[in-house]
Each structure stands twice: as C-alpha cells, then as structure tokens.
Design an enzyme around this catalytic site. Structure first.
Site, PDB file in Angstrom:
ATOM      1  N   CYS A 114      27.118   4.089 -55.730  1.00  8.07           N
ATOM      2  CA  CYS A 114      28.102   3.378 -56.330  1.00  8.07           C
ATOM      3  C   CYS A 114      28.162   1.963 -56.017  1.00  8.07           C
ATOM      4  O   CYS A 114      27.783   1.891 -54.514  1.00  8.07           O
ATOM      5  CB  CYS A 114      29.396   4.298 -56.348  1.00  8.07           C
ATOM      6  SG  CYS A 114      30.448   3.765 -57.710  1.00  8.07           S
ATOM      7  N   CYS A 116      31.236   0.861 -55.752  1.00  4.61           N
ATOM      8  CA  CYS A 116      33.085   0.568 -55.460  1.00  4.61           C
ATOM      9  C   CYS A 116      33.271   0.351 -53.737  1.00  4.61           C
ATOM     10  O   CYS A 116      34.300  -0.321 -53.644  1.00  4.61           O
ATOM     11  CB  CYS A 116      33.878   1.580 -56.069  1.00  4.61           C
ATOM     12  SG  CYS A 116      33.345   3.270 -55.389  1.00  4.61           S
ATOM     13  N   CYS A 124      33.441   0.152 -59.663  1.00  6.82           N
ATOM     14  CA  CYS A 124      31.855   0.834 -59.625  1.00  6.82           C
ATOM     15  C   CYS A 124      30.808  -0.221 -60.333  1.00  6.82           C
ATOM     16  O   CYS A 124      29.701   0.441 -60.441  1.00  6.82           O
ATOM     17  CB  CYS A 124      32.030   2.275 -60.248  1.00  6.82           C
ATOM     18  SG  CYS A 124      33.408   2.940 -59.535  1.00  6.82           S
ATOM     19  N   LYS A 190      32.508  12.748 -65.552  1.00  6.26           N
ATOM     20  CA  LYS A 190      33.496  12.017 -64.563  1.00  6.26           C
ATOM     21  C   LYS A 190      34.533  11.357 -65.286  1.00  6.26           C
ATOM     22  O   LYS A 190      34.391  10.122 -66.029  1.00  6.26           O
ATOM     23  CB  LYS A 190      32.805  11.338 -63.601  1.00  6.26           C
ATOM     24  CG  LYS A 190      33.588  10.749 -62.559  1.00  6.26           C
ATOM     25  CD  LYS A 190      33.129   9.743 -61.563  1.00  6.26           C
ATOM     26  CE  LYS A 190      34.012   9.317 -60.438  1.00  6.26           C
ATOM     27  NZ  LYS A 190      33.242   8.370 -59.512  1.00  6.26           N
ATOM     28  N   ARG A 200      39.751   7.653 -52.355  1.00  4.42           N
ATOM     29  CA  ARG A 200      39.689   6.219 -52.291  1.00  4.42           C
ATOM     30  C   ARG A 200      40.185   5.710 -51.073  1.00  4.42           C
ATOM     31  O   ARG A 200      39.826   4.573 -50.560  1.00  4.42           O
ATOM     32  CB  ARG A 200      40.646   5.600 -53.516  1.00  4.42           C
ATOM     33  CG  ARG A 200      39.751   5.900 -54.895  1.00  4.42           C
ATOM     34  CD  ARG A 200      40.529   5.238 -55.986  1.00  4.42           C
ATOM     35  NE  ARG A 200      39.882   5.872 -57.145  1.00  4.42           N
ATOM     36  CZ  ARG A 200      40.339   5.707 -58.204  1.00  4.42           C
ATOM     37  NH1 ARG A 200      41.364   5.156 -58.561  1.00  4.42           N
ATOM     38  NH2 ARG A 200      39.504   6.114 -59.366  1.00  4.42           N
ATOM     39  N   LYS A 243      33.559  16.395 -62.851  1.00  9.15           N
ATOM     40  CA  LYS A 243      34.377  15.958 -61.869  1.00  9.15           C
ATOM     41  C   LYS A 243      35.597  15.465 -62.533  1.00  9.15           C
ATOM     42  O   LYS A 243      35.536  14.656 -63.254  1.00  9.15           O
ATOM     43  CB  LYS A 243      33.766  15.123 -60.796  1.00  9.15           C
ATOM     44  CG  LYS A 243      34.329  14.154 -60.079  1.00  9.15           C
ATOM     45  CD  LYS A 243      33.692  13.532 -59.257  1.00  9.15           C
ATOM     46  CE  LYS A 243      34.448  12.417 -58.433  1.00  9.15           C
ATOM     47  NZ  LYS A 243      34.217  11.252 -58.041  1.00  9.15           N
ATOM     48  N   TYR A 308      35.171  19.856 -49.859  1.00 10.98           N
ATOM     49  CA  TYR A 308      35.749  19.288 -48.635  1.00 10.98           C
ATOM     50  C   TYR A 308      35.692  20.516 -47.632  1.00 10.98           C
ATOM     51  O   TYR A 308      35.779  20.362 -46.230  1.00 10.98           O
ATOM     52  CB  TYR A 308      36.855  18.587 -48.462  1.00 10.98           C
ATOM     53  CG  TYR A 308      36.573  17.260 -49.301  1.00 10.98           C
ATOM     54  CD1 TYR A 308      36.024  16.240 -48.823  1.00 10.98           C
ATOM     55  CD2 TYR A 308      36.912  17.019 -50.775  1.00 10.98           C
ATOM     56  CE1 TYR A 308      35.614  15.057 -49.522  1.00 10.98           C
ATOM     57  CE2 TYR A 308      36.691  16.096 -51.575  1.00 10.98           C
ATOM     58  CZ  TYR A 308      36.102  14.903 -50.645  1.00 10.98           C
ATOM     59  OH  TYR A 308      35.771  13.750 -51.679  1.00 10.98           O
TER      60      TYR A 308
HETATM   61  C1  PBG Z   1      33.012   6.630 -56.320  1.00 10.78           C
HETATM   62  C2  PBG Z   1      33.308   8.104 -56.061  1.00 10.78           C
HETATM   63  C3  PBG Z   1      34.504   8.488 -56.256  1.00 10.78           C
HETATM   64  C4  PBG Z   1      34.588   9.800 -55.843  1.00 10.78           C
HETATM   65  C5  PBG Z   1      33.213  10.119 -55.795  1.00 10.78           C
HETATM   66  N1  PBG Z   1      32.827   8.965 -55.794  1.00 10.78           N
HETATM   67  C6  PBG Z   1      35.966   7.988 -56.591  1.00 10.78           C
HETATM   68  C7  PBG Z   1      35.907   7.144 -57.833  1.00 10.78           C
HETATM   69  O1  PBG Z   1      35.444   7.130 -58.768  1.00 10.78           O
HETATM   70  O2  PBG Z   1      37.186   6.475 -57.943  1.00 10.78           O
HETATM   71  C8  PBG Z   1      35.954  10.859 -55.784  1.00 10.78           C
HETATM   72  C9  PBG Z   1      35.769  11.859 -54.757  1.00 10.78           C
HETATM   73  C10 PBG Z   1      37.034  12.712 -54.541  1.00 10.78           C
HETATM   74  O3  PBG Z   1      38.040  12.307 -54.950  1.00 10.78           O
HETATM   75  O4  PBG Z   1      36.912  13.679 -54.017  1.00 10.78           O
HETATM   76  N2  PBG Z   1      32.738   6.399 -57.454  1.00 10.78           N
END
Ligand code: PBG
Length: 320
Positions: A114, A116, A124, A190, A200, A243, A308
C-alpha cells in the site's frame, strides 16, 4: 422427543465429536510492524503483545513466535522518509531480505502492499495536481512496490489499497519479471471502517486530509462488497479477503460461491482491541473470547484468519 439438541452435549468427547470448524495453525496469520523511525519497540495501544519494532527486534519476535509454532506472517513496513514521487524502497528491501535470509523457508512472509505508510498525505493512492486520485500513477507505484518486494525475497503480495485494477497491474508486472509463481492475497472486500484506529497509529498512516471513502467500500452496501471481491478474482488474485473480518462474516460465503476462490478474514485492530479492552476490565476472558471470535469467522467460511492474536494460538490449544 425427536431432534433433541441436548442429547449430543452430554460430555466433552461427545461434544468434540460434533465439532465442525477446526483450524490448522498455518491458517492463522500474525501481522508484524517494522519501522525505520523507532529506537526501541513500542506496544501498540489497544493491541496487547503487538509492537512496532525495529528490524533487529522483529527478528527476535519471529524467533519467539517460531518457538510457539507461529510461521505465517503479514509484514507492515513504515519508512522514515515520506515521499509522493520518488520511492526508493531501500528500507523495505533491507527488512525483507534480512528476515528472509535469516529464516528462509521456516516462515511464510506476506507483505502488505500500500502507499499509505509511504506518502506525505497518508492516503493509499497518489494524487494529481488538482488533488484527484491519479489512478495510472497509483497503479504503477503499487506494481513497482510489489516488484521490489518480490526482488527482495518476499513470499507473497497482499495489496490493501483498494484501487481498481491494482491486482491486474501487479499480476502483470510480476509475470513479466519471472515472478509468475508469486501469490497475491488481495484485500478484496475492504470497507471504509471505523475499526482501523489502533492500526493507523501503528502504521503512521492516518490520512492528513479527508478519509478513504473514495476508494474503500461503504459498509451499508452488500452487492458492491461482493462485486469488489469478484473484481479482484477477475484480475487474477489467488486469495481473497474480507476486512474488517468480524464485521464482514455475511460476505464470505457469497464471495466463495461467486468466485470459487478461498476467502480469508482480517480481524482488524479495532475488533481485536474491543476484546482486549473488555478483558482488561474483567468483563470477559480474553483467550476464550478470542477463540470464539475466530470460530465465528471459520464458521462463516473463512479459509484463513489474520489476527493480532495468531501468536497465541498454541496457548489457545490450536496444535498443528
Ligand atoms: C493499509 C491497511 C490498513 C489496515 C491494513 N492495511 C488501514 C487502512 O486501510 O486504513 C488495517 C488493519 C487493522 O486495522 O488491523 N491500507
């Protein structure tokens, strides 16, 4: 009386005889966060036993995890210098090659792909001069990340950006560079979710303006959520994923039926933190609640789970 449910609950052996969601340990994936910014590891607020680490500490963590038979990892890397154009990936390539040279095929190492954590604005994607998403530029940057990580020795690519066309674009660059056997685990459904808060903070990826609703999914919509995964299937993804995991269990079966692919669930940071905080307040038992949350996702059809708490799976009684 016919159809009595209590009849099959008499004792543990009989109850176990009836179990129909089971795990293999390797179906649980543990995220790890490696940052170029920190001197020593910091626990992520709300996600106990998960840290943002420097490279050396991440090696020690993986050694420890291997002792508990945790072998499947999803790597997040946070470089010091934020860029919007000239990415060099030196930090990331060093992290990947150091970890893989150390552990070889004892571990399976996926990388989140990604923009970000890399960009100045924390989105992203990349933008044009008018602050509109520049899709072509974003796709070529994302494909370039995937190629660089592959060259450094990653085992699998997990694009999480939600740009249309990214899976196809990554597949193409990998195939053109002799990485046709590199698997893609696409974050295919997602949502723009409120449950990514603790993540984040860890990934230093909070957008500096706006939100992610221009590219992540609207949680009010079901058909669009299914279409998003079908899109990644058509673009060549090997694994699909929903997700936030617990918040998307209704989508797993329909996506499997539509695509025939395996679908995983990412139990995201806010979902995990919810269990952890309730346990901290003695409102529930952490291990038991975690195990239940995993079985719920399995029952809904999840092939694999990113959590986690994956490194706790041995402690929770999940053997091989
Ligand atoms: C990056 C990404 C995110 C997560 C995984 N990859 C955050 C987002 O899209 O803002 C979230 C993972 C989590 O909250 O455990 N794009």
């Amino acid at each position: 009386m016919n159809n009595m449910l209590m009849r099959l609950k008499k004792n543990k052996i009989l109850r176990n005889m009836c179990v129909n969601t089971t795990f293999l340990k390797d179906q649980l994936i543990q995220p790890i966060f490696v940052s170029e910014n920190i001197e020593s590891k910091k626990e992520i607020p709300g996600i106990p036993n998960n840290f943002v680490m420097n490279l050396e500490e991440s090696i020690q963590q993986i050694e420890l995890d291997l002792k508990n038979n945790q072998k499947n990892f999803l790597l997040f890397m946070i470089p010091k210098k934020k860029e919007d154009n000239d990415f060099n990936f030196n930090f990331q390539k060093n992290v990947i090659s150091t970890i893989k040279n150390r552990f070889k095929s004892d571990i399976l190492l996926w990388a989140d792909v990604c923009l970000c954590s890399m960009t100045t604005h924390g989105h992203c994607c990349l933008f044009d001069n008018k602050k509109n998403i520049d899709l072509n530029k974003s796709l070529s940057a994302l494909s370039n990340i995937a190629l660089n990580y592959s060259e450094a020795g990653i085992d699998g690519i997990a694009p999480s950006d939600m740009m249309d066309g990214r899976t196809a674009s990554i597949r193409k660059i990998l195939d053109n560079n002799e990485y046709n056997l590199m698997p893609i685990m696409s974050y295919s459904t997602k949502f723009a979710s409120n449950f990514y808060g603790p993540f984040r903070y860890a990934a230093d990826s909070t957008p500096s303006f706006g939100d992610r609703k221009q590219y992540q999914l609207d949680y009010r919509n079901k058909s669009e959520a299914i279409r998003a995964s079908v899109r990644c299937f058509k673009e060549g993804a090997d694994f699909l994923m929903v997700k936030p995991g617990q918040g998307s269990i209704d989508l797993i079966e329909p996506i499997k039926i539509k695509t025939g692919l395996m679908v995983g669930a990412y139990q995201v940071s806010g979902e995990y933190a919810g269990i952890a905080l309730a346990a901290e307040k003695n409102l529930l038992d952490f291990n038991n609640a975690l195990l239940e949350s995993w079985h719920v996702m399995k029952r809904a059809g999840a092939q694999f789970i990113i959590s986690y708490g994956a490194r706790k799976s041995k402690e929770l009684g999940i053997s091989e």
